[in-house]
Design a protein around this motif. Structure first.
Motif, PDB file in Angstrom:
ATOM      1  N   CYS A 172       1.750   7.335   2.659  1.00  0.00           N
ATOM      2  CA  CYS A 172       1.083   7.632   3.925  1.00  0.00           C
ATOM      3  C   CYS A 172       2.247   8.652   4.543  1.00  0.00           C
ATOM      4  O   CYS A 172       3.397   8.119   4.286  1.00  0.00           O
ATOM      5  CB  CYS A 172       0.797   6.437   4.891  1.00  0.00           C
ATOM      6  N   ASN A 174       2.322   8.954   7.935  1.00  0.00           N
ATOM      7  CA  ASN A 174       2.794   8.356   9.152  1.00  0.00           C
ATOM      8  C   ASN A 174       3.882   7.328   9.129  1.00  0.00           C
ATOM      9  O   ASN A 174       4.342   7.107   7.883  1.00  0.00           O
ATOM     10  CB  ASN A 174       1.644   7.515   9.890  1.00  0.00           C
ATOM     11  N   CYS A 176       4.692   4.242  10.849  1.00  0.00           N
ATOM     12  CA  CYS A 176       4.433   3.133  11.514  1.00  0.00           C
ATOM     13  C   CYS A 176       5.650   2.059  11.341  1.00  0.00           C
ATOM     14  O   CYS A 176       5.852   1.898   9.976  1.00  0.00           O
ATOM     15  CB  CYS A 176       3.229   2.292  11.430  1.00  0.00           C
ATOM     16  N   CYS A 179       5.590  -0.950   8.572  1.00  0.00           N
ATOM     17  CA  CYS A 179       4.533  -0.783   7.493  1.00  0.00           C
ATOM     18  C   CYS A 179       5.592  -0.371   6.043  1.00  0.00           C
ATOM     19  O   CYS A 179       6.517   0.448   6.317  1.00  0.00           O
ATOM     20  CB  CYS A 179       3.789   0.604   7.683  1.00  0.00           C
ATOM     21  N   ASN A 182       4.708   3.577   3.936  1.00  0.00           N
ATOM     22  CA  ASN A 182       5.404   4.845   4.078  1.00  0.00           C
ATOM     23  C   ASN A 182       6.947   4.794   3.376  1.00  0.00           C
ATOM     24  O   ASN A 182       7.443   5.752   2.924  1.00  0.00           O
ATOM     25  CB  ASN A 182       5.252   5.363   5.389  1.00  0.00           C
TER      26      ASN A 182
HETATM   27  S1  SF4 Z   1       0.099   1.422   8.957  1.00  0.00           S
HETATM   28 FE1  SF4 Z   1       1.445   2.480   7.308  1.00  0.00          FE
HETATM   29  S2  SF4 Z   1      -0.536   3.263   6.012  1.00  0.00           S
HETATM   30 FE2  SF4 Z   1      -1.404   2.917   8.139  1.00  0.00          FE
HETATM   31  S3  SF4 Z   1      -1.147   4.727   9.397  1.00  0.00           S
HETATM   32 FE3  SF4 Z   1       0.787   3.647   9.688  1.00  0.00          FE
HETATM   33  S4  SF4 Z   1       2.145   4.346   7.957  1.00  0.00           S
HETATM   34 FE4  SF4 Z   1       0.076   4.946   7.382  1.00  0.00          FE
END
Ligand code: SF4
Length: 430
Positions: A172, A174, A176, A179, A182
């Motif tokens: 991913c 992003n 976060c 998480c 990523n």
């Molecule tokens: S939680 Fe993980 S998989 Fe979902 S958007 Fe955020 S970084 Fe991406």
């Protein structure tokens, strides 16, 4: 060469074996790994998913045992590796926990694989044959690397609810904070060639399928191209997406036309401050519009919500069942906000002495493992069980789905979660 590949189980599978009744998505990690074994070895390969099957290991002999685990199944993976090492097998551990914590994992097995195992497994096997294996193998993670066709034949006897699983992308973009996805790919999105995905769906004759991508629409242009290529296949599919796609009308129409019938969206919280702390780009004031748009297109939504973030109070949590009712999601999934080892959140909580336990068995999204700021951990665990129960009262299930197009399907999914809710722990074991 005899190879055993095991997906280690965790406590979730021990509560009441709800998952083994007939549920879960068929994982692709081990079937893909099995597919990467070069033909020249004429290998005999067996796959065991411990959450779904039990096997008497004492009666078996293998040259190589590969184990995949996440944080909550890492202790079980170490137990398995020790057992097989004592019996003379060469042991390898891979998967999320190994990739994020290779030094720790390397103490428990002969070799660790970090990253996508199928990209390096042939090299590991070559080194095994030549008796020159290394402690840690790092798999390359390149765009457009063809993915071997998963050996689905090796799991055909396992009773998964969602058997026809497939990947388009992995990772991913992003960031976060909580998480591990990523972290696994260093915030890169690894995309498969679209023609390869289409060929796989045709070859497997899938008509209803489940994309296991963590963020199916992370690259919107790629997603549009993929959906356009899926339209002629006339399939139905499920995917995980982010809330923000709802205002991209071209993408939403393609999603519908290509056969998407259900999405999972991580809304995570009703509190803006929680989102900001976690680098999550969601805007809570847009959730309602997002859900309405999916419903206009007859696409069902499972909404994910996490409990225990720093700005959660008892009042915020007790309001959640009403909040999800007002939003209008079709299925609700609550989890505990969990600092998975190897993530930024874990490091932050560890440095601030906010971890309640370092026994990773409990890092299963069902137990509080950190000290929340505004609620006592034991109280939060009770509230977790309480709101699950309330959300899955029969009257609330019917309220969510009555009159909806996929009523029967949604009713079954809600019933499954109602059963799961009965297994939620109410007491912390530490
Ligand atoms: S939680 Fe993980 S998989 Fe979902 S958007 Fe955020 S970084 Fe991406």
């Amino acid at each position: 060469m005899k190879i055993l590949l095991i997906l280690a189980s965790d406590l979730v599978y021990k509560y009441e074996n709800i998952f083994s009744l007939n549920n879960g998505f068929a994982p692709l990690s081990l079937t893909t790994l099995a597919a990467s074994v070069p033909e020249k070895y004429n290998a005999e390969i067996k796959i065991i998913d411990e959450g779904m099957q039990k096997l008497n290991y004492n009666k078996l002999d293998y040259d190589i045992v590969g184990i995949s685990c996440c944080a909550s199944s890492s202790n079980r993976a170490y137990e398995l590796a020790e057992y097989w090492k004592n019996r003379g097998a060469y042991t390898i551990i891979g998967g999320y926990h190994a990739t994020l914590n290779p030094e720790e994992v390397s103490k428990h097995c002969d070799s660790v694989i970090c990253g996508f195992g199928e990209n390096v497994f042939p090299e590991v096997l070559e080194d095994f044959v030549e008796n020159k294996t290394r402690k840690i193998y790092y798999a390359e993670c390149k765009q457009n690397t063809p993915l071997p066709l998963p050996r689905r034949d090796l799991i055909k006897n396992i009773n998964y609810g969602a058997k026809n699983t497939i990947f388009a992308t992995r990772g991913c973009i992003n960031k976060c904070k909580y998480c591990s996805v990523n972290k696994f790919t260093n915030s890169n999105l690894i995309k498969r060639p679209i023609s390869e995905i289409v060929d796989e769906i045709k070859l497997c004759k899938f008509k209803k399928l489940f994309f296991l991508d963590s963020n199916f629409t992370a690259d919107k242009e790629y997603a549009k191209e993929l959906m356009s290529a899926l339209i002629p296949l006339k399939i139905k599919y499920y995917a995980d997406v982010t809330y923000d796609i709802y205002n991209d009308s071209e993408l939403m129409l393609l999603l519908k036309k290509s056969g998407c019938f259900e999405v999972f969206i991580g809304f995570e919280t009703s509190q803006k401050s929680n989102l900001k702390f976690n680098n999550k780009n969601n805007e809570t004031e847009k959730y309602r519009d997002c859900i309405n748009r999916f419903h206009e297109l007859d696409i069902s939504i499972t909404g994910g919500f996490m409990l225990g973030m720093d700005n959660d109070t008892e009042e915020v949590i007790l309001n959640l069942p009403e909040y999800v009712k007002e939003l209008g999601v079709d299925v609700v999934r609550y989890t505990i906000y969990t600092p998975i080892p190897g993530t930024t959140l874990f490091d932050e909580y560890k440095n601030n002495n906010r971890l309640l336990t370092l026994n990773y068995d409990y890092y299963d999204y069902m137990h509080i493992v950190h000290k929340p700021l505004n609620i006592e951990p034991q109280r939060l665990q009770e509230l977790f069980a309480k709101i699950w129960k309330e959300t899955y009262l029969h009257k609330n299930i019917l309220n969510r789905i009555y009159g909806k197009k996929d009523f029967c399907y949604l009713y079954m999914v809600n019933l499954y979660f109602k059963l799961l809710q009965r297994t939620i722990p109410t007491k912390l074991p530490y």
